[in-house]
Design a protein around this motif. Structure first.
Motif, PDB file in Angstrom:
ATOM      1  N   SER A 173      52.723 -22.818  39.301  1.00 57.56           N
ATOM      2  CA  SER A 173      52.468 -21.076  39.544  1.00 57.56           C
ATOM      3  C   SER A 173      51.872 -20.828  41.381  1.00 57.56           C
ATOM      4  O   SER A 173      51.946 -19.950  41.461  1.00 57.56           O
ATOM      5  CB  SER A 173      51.367 -20.746  38.784  1.00 57.56           C
TER       6      SER A 173
ATOM      7  N   ARG B 261      63.149 -19.627  38.122  1.00 53.99           N
ATOM      8  CA  ARG B 261      62.866 -20.366  39.301  1.00 53.99           C
ATOM      9  C   ARG B 261      62.994 -18.981  39.806  1.00 53.99           C
ATOM     10  O   ARG B 261      63.974 -19.052  41.139  1.00 53.99           O
ATOM     11  CB  ARG B 261      62.381 -21.255  39.367  1.00 53.99           C
TER      12      ARG B 261
ATOM     13  N   ARG C 287      56.800  -7.700  41.604  1.00 56.63           N
ATOM     14  CA  ARG C 287      57.155  -8.425  41.629  1.00 56.63           C
ATOM     15  C   ARG C 287      58.239  -8.474  43.397  1.00 56.63           C
ATOM     16  O   ARG C 287      58.581  -8.895  43.709  1.00 56.63           O
ATOM     17  CB  ARG C 287      57.897  -8.608  41.164  1.00 56.63           C
TER      18      ARG C 287
ATOM     19  N   GLN D  92      57.037 -17.141  45.436  1.00 53.91           N
ATOM     20  CA  GLN D  92      55.869 -16.213  44.970  1.00 53.91           C
ATOM     21  C   GLN D  92      55.618 -15.365  44.818  1.00 53.91           C
ATOM     22  O   GLN D  92      55.825 -14.353  45.819  1.00 53.91           O
ATOM     23  CB  GLN D  92      54.452 -17.523  44.396  1.00 53.91           C
TER      24      GLN D  92
ATOM     25  N   SER E 215      57.358 -18.525  41.466  1.00 54.84           N
ATOM     26  CA  SER E 215      57.247 -17.595  39.768  1.00 54.84           C
ATOM     27  C   SER E 215      58.736 -17.407  39.508  1.00 54.84           C
ATOM     28  O   SER E 215      59.220 -18.064  39.913  1.00 54.84           O
ATOM     29  CB  SER E 215      57.423 -15.539  40.358  1.00 54.84           C
ATOM     30  N   TRP E 216      58.244 -16.413  37.371  1.00 52.55           N
ATOM     31  CA  TRP E 216      59.481 -17.392  36.938  1.00 52.55           C
ATOM     32  C   TRP E 216      60.186 -15.736  36.809  1.00 52.55           C
ATOM     33  O   TRP E 216      59.697 -14.580  36.420  1.00 52.55           O
ATOM     34  CB  TRP E 216      59.391 -17.578  35.822  1.00 52.55           C
TER      35      TRP E 216
ATOM     36  N   ASN F  78      54.628 -14.287  34.194  1.00 47.30           N
ATOM     37  CA  ASN F  78      55.657 -14.378  35.098  1.00 47.30           C
ATOM     38  C   ASN F  78      57.216 -13.319  34.209  1.00 47.30           C
ATOM     39  O   ASN F  78      57.643 -13.262  35.188  1.00 47.30           O
ATOM     40  CB  ASN F  78      56.562 -15.264  34.737  1.00 47.30           C
TER      41      ASN F  78
END
Length: 792
Positions: free
Chosen positions: A371, A410, A698, A414, A375-376, A151
């Motif tokens: 998860s 957060r 990402r 994802q 995603s973070w 992440n």
């Protein structure tokens, strides 16, 4: 009241209270070590958000009913460290500010890991009234490590004290497994990690941080671990250790040993009677501490490298109190690993390694952190970085109690790697690493500091009805300025220092003080003016012959890209009333700085593309008069087009929600656009980004699934941030077109061009090359050599 004595003294190096947003905390976990305790808690953070009226009936103008501000919430994980000797005060604080104020906490339990989970279980119950659920320490460490590696960009780094830069950050690969995790506490545990659920402790040694501290306490007058490390940093181990040259008078060439290799740790101590001319021993306490550090580190490095080679692993992550961002410890471990493995194994460290256990314990049963769904990303405005200065001991509070903190937000979905990257394991978004390039670093830090005033003014003017806008804007200025000054001294504090990270940090700080979209009104104004010109512009394009039209379309994208409120010299032109035709006239004459226009037009004459994804940039002329006509041309060739815009605001970049409204207005002007919007062959998607730059590691999984389904074979990346600062060197398996205008004079000179130089880079797709399978074994001879040679 007791809480009042210490609550106000829990301070970060900046001006914020460490336990940020604790009033909204939902749950928490704790990792209690012998020296440091780490707390993890989950909260929701309220902030201002722009809500767009995407259902509004389309017109060809923009009016004031398109948006409104509403309160929104972000899910956030907070992690805080403090010294274990202050655990009672910390538990009192949590009791008074979290547990007692929350009916939802009644009868609940707290997840805990580390030795203190057992030692302080009764104390936790006494203070908080919460039962302790003890989580396996090793399992928590690994779960936390996997979470960070997946992440947090730039989480992992290698370290070499004598190189420039000392810290070298390693890009995260799509597959993080397998790896070796070496946790150095009082002793050392070595874990082989093959997947989230498959790991085992394969070894360890009793020679760890406790050995260094314990022997150091016996051999020197150092009063603590950090004091002992500081002492070691000032010593010269050669006064205590017996070297190869002390035995052979130089190198031992037959075995390939240089004279400076340690032949015997503390070997010279056997000659303790030998003194210097002044009658003192031939070594100092600092020399002893340095030799002891090398003894322990070399032992750990040798054992770790042997385990890695025996199991065919090339990545070894180190964590634990012994390291805790101690450069000298990291350097000696790295040297030992490299020496013993002959470069076959890489020693890696984690920026947030101190939180592994707390993260892992918290994630156990935390549905909100699934998860598979989310995603973070690190909240730079609320995290402290590598080498951040410790706060001064507060009077009457927790002396030295706070070390640092981490905050992770957060994402709504994802995120993962773009599947059309040819070498995802080698992908680095950024073109220039400012940690390595001092000239560029000095320039960009100065540039961002110099432009700060205009962003403060813009933030204030974006909320004219707010009574505290000026105060919040000044706090934004102070925080961002502090971050910039810290980066001047410690450019590696948040990972790779790049133009992207500086832009992202500014956006984080703006959001921190409730300025989610300072350029909202400017974007509306520019969209409205551009829409007025669209009909005549499309008519003009349709009047051109095909080949001429292709060139004019590209020039239109470039002219639109001139309009950028993030470029200081362009801002002056825009404030003076820069028009679309004037912007086109600013472009350099051909040949451009990078000129693949002819190659692009030639490719256009061939087979039409099946699907094109366009990562677009700015509002106004950029999207309306540049990108939309370009997309319309592709649609005319039966190419499906995906317009991919930011998920959240950044500068004057168009967001996906804004683009949905805008395209409805465009559809009233252009029947072709209207037809393709209705049929779904022209669609708008979010990029998952909140930045003027583009990180292709990402992107939303939902977007990538669609692109794969539609067999995407063209990637278009537009804008200086997305196509120059980032992704200039990215390699794709499909055709790609990068278009940008250089609107920064220093950067233009750096690239060998002038202001308004053009980047038109077309590349045919490269066949994806699968990485060769990693060897399961490294030469047994190397292992045997490691067993027979002493390290330096």
């Amino acid at each position: 009241m007791e809480a009042q004595k210490y609550a106000g003294s829990i301070q970060l190096p900046d001006t914020d209270v460490v336990f940020r947003n604790i009033k909204n905390a939902k749950r928490f976990a704790i990792d209690i070590g012998g020296s440091l305790t780490k707390i993890a808690y989950y909260s929701t953070v309220s902030h201002r958000k722009v809500l767009y009226n995407t259902e509004k009936e389309a017109t060809n103008t923009v009016d004031g009913d398109d948006y409104k501000y509403e309160s929104s919430e972000t899910e956030r994980l907070h992690f805080v460290k403090f010294e274990t000797k202050y655990i009672e005060q910390c538990l009192n604080f949590i009791r008074d500010h979290l547990v007692n104020s929350k009916e939802s906490m009644a009868g609940k339990s707290i997840k805990a890991t580390g030795g203190g989970a057992y030692k302080y279980a009764d104390l936790i119950y006494e203070k908080l009234g919460l039962a302790v659920e003890k989580e396996d320490e090793i399992g928590s460490l690994i779960k936390g490590c996997n979470f960070l590696l997946r992440n947090i960009p730039d989480e992992q780094f290698s370290y070499s004290r004598h190189e420039e830069p000392e810290y070298r950050f390693i890009n995260t690969e799509p597959n993080i497994f397998p790896y070796l995790l070496v946790n150095i506490g009082s002793g050392v545990s070595i874990m082989k990690v093959e997947s989230d659920d498959k790991y085992e402790r394969i070894g360890g040694t009793s020679m760890g941080g406790g050995t260094f501290w314990g022997l150091g306490s016996l051999l020197t007058k150092a009063k603590g671990f950090d004091e002992l490390l500081h002492l070691a940093s000032e010593g010269d181990h050669r006064n205590v250790d017996l070297l190869v040259k002390d035995i052979y008078g130089g190198d031992y060439s037959a075995l390939g040993l240089t004279g400076d290799i340690i032949a015997s740790s503390f070997g010279k101590a056997m000659h303790h009677g030998h003194t210097k001319n002044d009658g003192n021993p031939g070594f100092s306490e600092a020399d002893i501490a340095r030799s002891l550090l090398f003894t322990v580190s070399n032992d750990i490095g040798q054992i770790a490298s042997l385990y890695a080679m025996l199991h065919g692993l090339k990545k070894v992550y180190f964590g634990g109190y012994f390291l805790r961002n101690h450069p000298l410890s990291m350097h000696t471990i790295s040297f030992a690993i490299n020496y013993w493995s002959r470069g076959a194994v890489q020693a890696l460290f984690l920026r947030h390694e101190g939180y592994l256990g707390a993260i892992g314990a918290f994630l156990r049963g935390a549905e909100e952190c699934d998860s598979e769904k989310y995603s973070w990303g690190e909240n730079y405005a609320g995290s402290s970085g590598l080498q951040s200065p410790l706060p001064h001991p507060p009077v009457g509070g927790w002396p030295g109690g706070t070390i640092d903190q981490l905050e992770i937000d957060r994402c709504d979905q994802q995120l993962t790697f773009f599947p059309l990257l040819a070498h995802p394991e080698e992908y680095v978004p950024d073109t220039v690493d400012l940690t390595k390039d001092k000239e560029a670093r000095d320039y960009w830090l100065s540039c961002f500091e110099g432009s700060l005033g205009s962003f403060v003014s813009r933030a204030v003017s974006s909320q004219p009805n707010s009574i505290d806008a000026v105060e919040r804007a000044n706090r934004f200025r102070e925080k961002y300025l502090q971050r910039l000054h810290n980066l001047k001294n410690h450019p590696f504090a948040y990972g790779n220092l790049t133009v992207r990270s500086l832009l992202d940090m500014r956006e984080h700080c703006l959001n921190e003080f409730d300025f989610p979209d300072p350029y909202l009104q400017q974007k509306k104004f520019e969209n409205e003016n551009a829409l007025k010109m669209l009909k005549d512009h499309l008519k003009y394009l349709d009047s051109l012959e095909w080949k001429e039209r292709q060139e004019v379309l590209i020039r239109g994208v470039l002219a639109g890209n001139v309009f950028d409120w993030g470029a200081k010299e362009v801002v002056e032109l825009m404030e003076a009333g820069l028009g679309f035709k004037e912007a086109a006239g600013k472009l350099e004459t051909r040949p451009w700085l990078h000129d693949d226009l002819d190659a692009w037009i030639t490719r256009q004459e061939g087979r039409p593309y099946k699907c094109a994804v366009i990562f677009l940039d700015n509002s106004g002329c950029d999207v309306v008069l540049g990108i939309i006509p370009f997309a319309r041309s592709l649609l005319a060739q039966d190419t499906r087009v995906v317009l991919c815009a930011n998920s959240k605001p950044a500068l004057n970049d168009v967001t996906a929600e804004e683009l949905i409204m805008l395209m409805k207005q465009v559809a009233t002007v252009c029947p072709i656009i209207n037809q393709h919007l209705d049929s779904g062959t022209l669609c708008i998607r979010e990029s998952g980004q909140a930045s003027p730059c583009l990180d292709l590691s990402r992107l939303p999984i939902s977007l990538l699934d669609e692109l794969c389904t539609w067999d995407c074979d063209l990637v278009v990346v537009e804008g200086m941030g997305r196509a120059v600062h980032t992704n200039l060197k990215a390699v794709f398996t499909c055709d790609s077109l990068r278009l940008a205008v250089i609107k920064n004079r220093w950067l233009a000179n750096r690239l060998g061009g002038n202001m308004f130089s053009v980047m038109c880079k077309y590349e045919a797709g490269m066949q994806k090359i699968n990485a060769a399978p990693k060897s399961s074994n490294i030469s047994e001879n190397v292992i045997k050599d490691c067993l027979s040679v002493s390290s330096n």
